[in-house]
Design a protein around this motif. Structure first.
Motif, PDB file in Angstrom:
ATOM      1  N   SER A 195      -8.069  18.058 -16.587  1.00 57.13           N
ATOM      2  CA  SER A 195      -7.667  19.243 -15.716  1.00 57.13           C
ATOM      3  C   SER A 195      -6.238  18.937 -15.060  1.00 57.13           C
ATOM      4  O   SER A 195      -5.465  19.770 -14.958  1.00 57.13           O
ATOM      5  N   THR A 198      -3.818  20.033 -17.585  1.00 57.40           N
ATOM      6  CA  THR A 198      -3.646  21.395 -17.608  1.00 57.40           C
ATOM      7  C   THR A 198      -2.631  21.704 -16.631  1.00 57.40           C
ATOM      8  O   THR A 198      -1.818  22.735 -16.719  1.00 57.40           O
ATOM      9  N   GLU A 210      -3.231  24.538 -12.146  1.00 63.23           N
ATOM     10  CA  GLU A 210      -4.579  24.039 -11.848  1.00 63.23           C
ATOM     11  C   GLU A 210      -4.571  23.548 -10.396  1.00 63.23           C
ATOM     12  O   GLU A 210      -5.864  23.240  -9.877  1.00 63.23           O
ATOM     13  N   ARG A 248     -13.905  23.798  -8.584  1.00 64.03           N
ATOM     14  CA  ARG A 248     -12.608  24.312  -8.826  1.00 64.03           C
ATOM     15  C   ARG A 248     -12.291  25.163  -7.686  1.00 64.03           C
ATOM     16  O   ARG A 248     -12.842  25.261  -6.525  1.00 64.03           O
ATOM     17  N   LYS A 252     -11.711  30.783 -10.235  1.00 67.51           N
ATOM     18  CA  LYS A 252     -11.633  29.874 -11.494  1.00 67.51           C
ATOM     19  C   LYS A 252     -13.212  29.435 -11.238  1.00 67.51           C
ATOM     20  O   LYS A 252     -13.627  29.053 -10.436  1.00 67.51           O
ATOM     21  N   HIS A 256     -15.817  19.558 -12.882  1.00 61.26           N
ATOM     22  CA  HIS A 256     -15.006  18.358 -13.548  1.00 61.26           C
ATOM     23  C   HIS A 256     -16.252  17.465 -14.042  1.00 61.26           C
ATOM     24  O   HIS A 256     -15.899  16.425 -14.673  1.00 61.26           O
ATOM     25  N   LEU A 263     -13.204  24.143 -18.628  1.00 62.34           N
ATOM     26  CA  LEU A 263     -12.156  23.287 -18.424  1.00 62.34           C
ATOM     27  C   LEU A 263     -11.892  22.132 -19.756  1.00 62.34           C
ATOM     28  O   LEU A 263     -10.696  22.091 -19.840  1.00 62.34           O
TER      29      LEU A 263
END
Length: 441
Positions: A195, A198, A210, A248, A252, A256, A263
């Motif tokens: 993430s 990202t 993110e 998140r 979103k 994780h 993700l």
């Protein structure tokens, strides 16, 4: 020849083919000239007070396109000096221009040096815990919590380097060290690494970023009052990280810890299972220690420092993208680019904490080039400043402890609430109903 020597020594102006320098000459910074090669030899000149090192630079001819590019940079910067600077304007330089200004050795990753920081930080963590347990009194515990929480944050930064591959060129070493460091502070290494990748690939993009990205006005208006207050009122935003890992940010979806989360790509699911298993093992270890040593002792030794670490993480991450006196743009659509998005990040000075948390406040160059090891970020930033010009925002100098950043954080939370649903270049807007009108300084 004589003319060239005088120019190189600063007695006469440099030829027009060079970019206009953006910073003064000082004994701490060698003068950078575009498209030059340096002899390795240097000589000292004594001025009666101190000695300085002077390096000879020999210029090489530039191509026609390079000369035109340097002229364009000069013209744009002259316009900047004569008028109001627009931080959202496309910069007159390319990412490759910044890369070329950074010395080659700044890209070199030394695994032994990186491991030395791990050994140092782990030794300090165990040393602090041993001292606090030995004294075991309420004068020592608050000092321990502040120090140990900061050291947990330092461990996170080293694991962060592993995630970027700036720790070493060995992916297995990066993965092993990253899992040990991040699992010890309840961070799923691969889940966070992906993430965070990202985040770097989409920094400054309203929808695709993110990490502490803006809420659109539409999403902001769907939040209930309690959620708004939690997000924009201290200390709650500084406790957000564990909840972000599980669910998140607003607007979103995904976790994780879950290998099926959007993700992650299907090829990354095994990595997520591995990291979640390591996180679970650490949680089980903490539960066992709590049963053996007692929950109160583990609260004092581990869990309070853990929440101090969370506050450090949220504070530093937030201030990398907020809190500057000037409003910073965010982008959508065709206006966004990797370079323009990276230039919206902000460096911060943390005083004595800079060395402890491995200069993570030197963040602009890190965002543009995450491959650079943390121990070269300051030098790389100094080398890049003449190219960046006003697109680099010099951080306010900190006292030994960065207490001034609390003011920046509070001001930002009072005014940076959402961005417009329309427009490809947008700025934060303020909801006057949330905290009331902001007082002018």
């Amino acid at each position: 020849m004589a003319s060239w020597v005088l120019s190189e020594c600063g007695v006469r102006p440099l030829p027009r083919i060079y970019a206009k320098p953006r910073a003064g000459f000082s004994k701490f910074r060698s003068f950078q000239v575009a498209k030059t090669h340096s002899f390795s030899s240097s000589f000292k000149v004594s001025n009666g007070f101190n000695d300085r090192k002077w390096s000879l630079n020999v210029s090489v001819p530039l191509s026609g396109q390079e000369i035109l590019r340097e002229e364009k940079i000069n013209r744009v910067r002259e316009e900047e000096d004569g008028g109001e600077f627009d931080p959202a304007a496309p910069p007159p330089f390319k990412l490759s221009d910044i890369r070329a200004a950074i010395p080659k050795h700044c890209w070199v990753k030394n695994p032994w040096r990186s491991m030395s920081y791990v050994v140092r930080d782990v030794a300090v963590v165990f040393g602090l815990a041993a001292v606090a347990a030995c004294f075991n009194n309420w004068v020592v515990w608050p000092l321990y919590w502040a120090a140990q929480g900061t050291m947990f944050w330092a461990l996170f930064v080293l694991g962060h380097d592993c995630g970027h591959g700036s720790f070493s060129n060995n992916p297995k070493l990066n993965s092993v060290v990253g899992h040990l460091l991040h699992s010890s502070i309840l961070v799923p290494y691969h889940g966070w690494r992906i993430s965070h990748r990202t985040h770097h690939q989409n920094h400054g993009h309203v929808e695709n970023d993110e990490s502490w990205h803006p809420l659109s006005e539409k999403i902001y208006k769907t939040l209930d009052n309690a959620t708004r207050m939690l997000r924009f009122t201290l200390p709650f935003p500084m406790l957000a990280y564990p909840f972000y890992l599980w669910a998140r940010s607003p607007g979103k979806k995904g976790s994780h810890f879950h290998p099926e989360s959007d993700l992650f790509a299907p090829s990354e699911r095994k990595d997520i299972i591995t990291s979640t298993a390591c996180w679970t093992a650490m949680a089980a270890l903490l539960a066992g220690l709590s049963f053996t040593m007692g929950p109160l002792q583990m609260l004092k030794l581990y869990f309070i420092p853990y929440w101090i670490f969370v506050m450090w993480l949220d504070l530093v991450t937030y201030l990398h993208h907020h809190g500057h006196d000037d409003k910073l743009p965010w982008y959508r659509g065709k206006e966004w680019s990797y370079l323009r998005g990276g230039l919206t990040t902000v460096d911060q000075d943390y005083g004595w904490i800079n060395n402890i948390h491995h200069d993570i406040g030197t963040h602009v160059i890190h965002h543009l080039f995450p491959q650079i090891p943390h121990y070269h970020l300051i030098e790389a930033t100094e080398a890049a400043k003449p190219v960046l010009g006003k697109y680099y925002r010099e951080p306010k100098k900190s006292r030994p402890l960065p207490l001034h950043l609390l003011g920046s954080l509070i001001r930002s939370l009072k005014r940076d609430h959402f961005v417009s649903d329309t427009g490809d270049v947008v700025y934060y807007q303020t909801d006057p109903k949330l905290h009331g009108p902001e007082k002018q300084d």
